[in-house]
Motif scaffolding. Structure first.
Motif, mmCIF file in Angstrom:
data_model
loop_
_atom_site.group_PDB
_atom_site.id
_atom_site.type_symbol
_atom_site.label_atom_id
_atom_site.label_comp_id
_atom_site.label_asym_id
_atom_site.label_seq_id
_atom_site.Cartn_x
_atom_site.Cartn_y
_atom_site.Cartn_z
ATOM 1 N N THR A 40 -1.191 -6.555 9.439
ATOM 2 C CA THR A 40 -0.233 -7.272 10.263
ATOM 3 C C THR A 40 -0.232 -6.645 11.650
ATOM 4 O O THR A 40 -0.597 -5.471 11.808
ATOM 5 N N PRO A 41 0.171 -7.396 12.658
ATOM 6 C CA PRO A 41 0.151 -6.870 14.037
ATOM 7 C C PRO A 41 0.938 -5.576 14.161
ATOM 8 O O PRO A 41 2.061 -5.467 13.673
ATOM 9 N N GLY A 42 0.334 -4.609 14.805
ATOM 10 C CA GLY A 42 1.011 -3.344 15.038
ATOM 11 C C GLY A 42 0.940 -2.363 13.892
ATOM 12 O O GLY A 42 1.451 -1.247 13.998
ATOM 13 N N LYS A 43 0.328 -2.764 12.794
ATOM 14 C CA LYS A 43 0.215 -1.884 11.633
ATOM 15 C C LYS A 43 -1.243 -1.632 11.303
ATOM 16 O O LYS A 43 -2.118 -2.419 11.633
ATOM 17 N N GLU A 44 -1.471 -0.529 10.625
ATOM 18 C CA GLU A 44 -2.830 -0.240 10.182
ATOM 19 C C GLU A 44 -3.209 -1.147 9.014
ATOM 20 O O GLU A 44 -2.363 -1.597 8.251
ATOM 21 N N ARG A 45 -4.493 -1.352 8.901
ATOM 22 C CA ARG A 45 -4.989 -2.145 7.774
ATOM 23 C C ARG A 45 -4.731 -1.366 6.489
ATOM 24 O O ARG A 45 -4.935 -0.157 6.420
ATOM 25 N N GLU A 46 -4.276 -2.056 5.474
ATOM 26 C CA GLU A 46 -3.955 -1.402 4.209
ATOM 27 C C GLU A 46 -4.727 -2.030 3.063
ATOM 28 O O GLU A 46 -5.005 -3.234 3.057
ATOM 29 N N LEU A 47 -5.057 -1.207 2.110
ATOM 30 C CA LEU A 47 -5.754 -1.668 0.926
ATOM 31 C C LEU A 47 -4.819 -2.505 0.057
ATOM 32 O O LEU A 47 -3.694 -2.101 -0.220
ATOM 33 N N VAL A 48 -5.325 -3.643 -0.365
ATOM 34 C CA VAL A 48 -4.574 -4.473 -1.303
ATOM 35 C C VAL A 48 -5.076 -4.222 -2.722
ATOM 36 O O VAL A 48 -4.296 -3.925 -3.631
ATOM 37 N N ALA A 49 -6.369 -4.336 -2.905
ATOM 38 C CA ALA A 49 -6.953 -4.111 -4.229
ATOM 39 C C ALA A 49 -8.452 -3.907 -4.078
ATOM 40 O O ALA A 49 -9.061 -4.448 -3.155
ATOM 41 N N ARG A 50 -9.017 -3.140 -4.976
ATOM 42 C CA ARG A 50 -10.465 -2.981 -4.959
ATOM 43 C C ARG A 50 -11.001 -3.081 -6.371
ATOM 44 O O ARG A 50 -10.278 -2.898 -7.354
ATOM 45 N N ILE A 51 -12.279 -3.378 -6.449
ATOM 46 C CA ILE A 51 -12.901 -3.619 -7.743
ATOM 47 C C ILE A 51 -14.308 -3.062 -7.723
ATOM 48 O O ILE A 51 -14.991 -3.089 -6.694
ATOM 49 N N THR A 52 -14.741 -2.555 -8.843
ATOM 50 C CA THR A 52 -16.060 -1.946 -8.915
ATOM 51 C C THR A 52 -17.153 -3.002 -9.001
ATOM 52 O O THR A 52 -16.894 -4.194 -9.199
ATOM 53 N N ARG A 53 -18.362 -2.548 -8.894
ATOM 54 C CA ARG A 53 -19.503 -3.451 -9.022
ATOM 55 C C ARG A 53 -19.495 -4.143 -10.377
ATOM 56 O O ARG A 53 -19.870 -5.298 -10.509
ATOM 57 N N GLY A 54 -19.049 -3.435 -11.382
ATOM 58 C CA GLY A 54 -19.026 -3.990 -12.722
ATOM 59 C C GLY A 54 -17.810 -4.858 -13.013
ATOM 60 O O GLY A 54 -17.669 -5.352 -14.131
#
Length: 116
Positions: A40-54
């Motif tokens: 969002t404007p004025g904020k750092e990018r934040e992780l929402v979710a991540r997933i492995t190759r598998g």
């Protein structure tokens, strides 16, 4: 190189659901982990979710745990983010991320707006 194209953003009301999709193209066989981030404007990018190759979900941001799920289909080169029970605090630009042989690829990011 890997290119990412997202779809599914838009305007929803609080409490509703939305699914974002990310389609990878190019050297897709080199892709390892993938993720969704938001900013969002004025904020750092934040992780929402991540997933492995598998296809194993590995990490969710604290504010989305229990509401968002991430899934990956390597046969279609897609990674989806299902967002449930959205709140105005989820309003952001969401970007797809892929790590491929040490290089990071980013999508343009669909905006998601949640109204009260």
């Amino acid at each position: 190189q890997v290119q990412l194209a997202e779809s599914g953003g838009g305007l929803v009301q609080a409490g509703e659901s939305l699914k974002l999709s990310c389609l990878a193209s190019g050297k897709t066989w080199t892709i390892g982990g993938m993720a969704w981030y938001r900013q969002t404007p004025g904020k750092e990018r934040e992780l929402v979710a991540r997933i492995t190759r598998g296809g194993v979900p590995r990490e969710f941001g604290d504010v989305v745990k229990g509401r968002f799920t991430i899934r990956r289909d390597n046969t279609k080169n897609t990674v989806d983010l299902q967002m449930n029970n959205l709140t105005p605090g989820d309003t952001a630009v969401y970007s797809c991320y892929a790590q491929a042989h040490g290089f990071a690829s980013w999508g343009q990011g669909p905006p998601v707006t949640v109204s009260t």
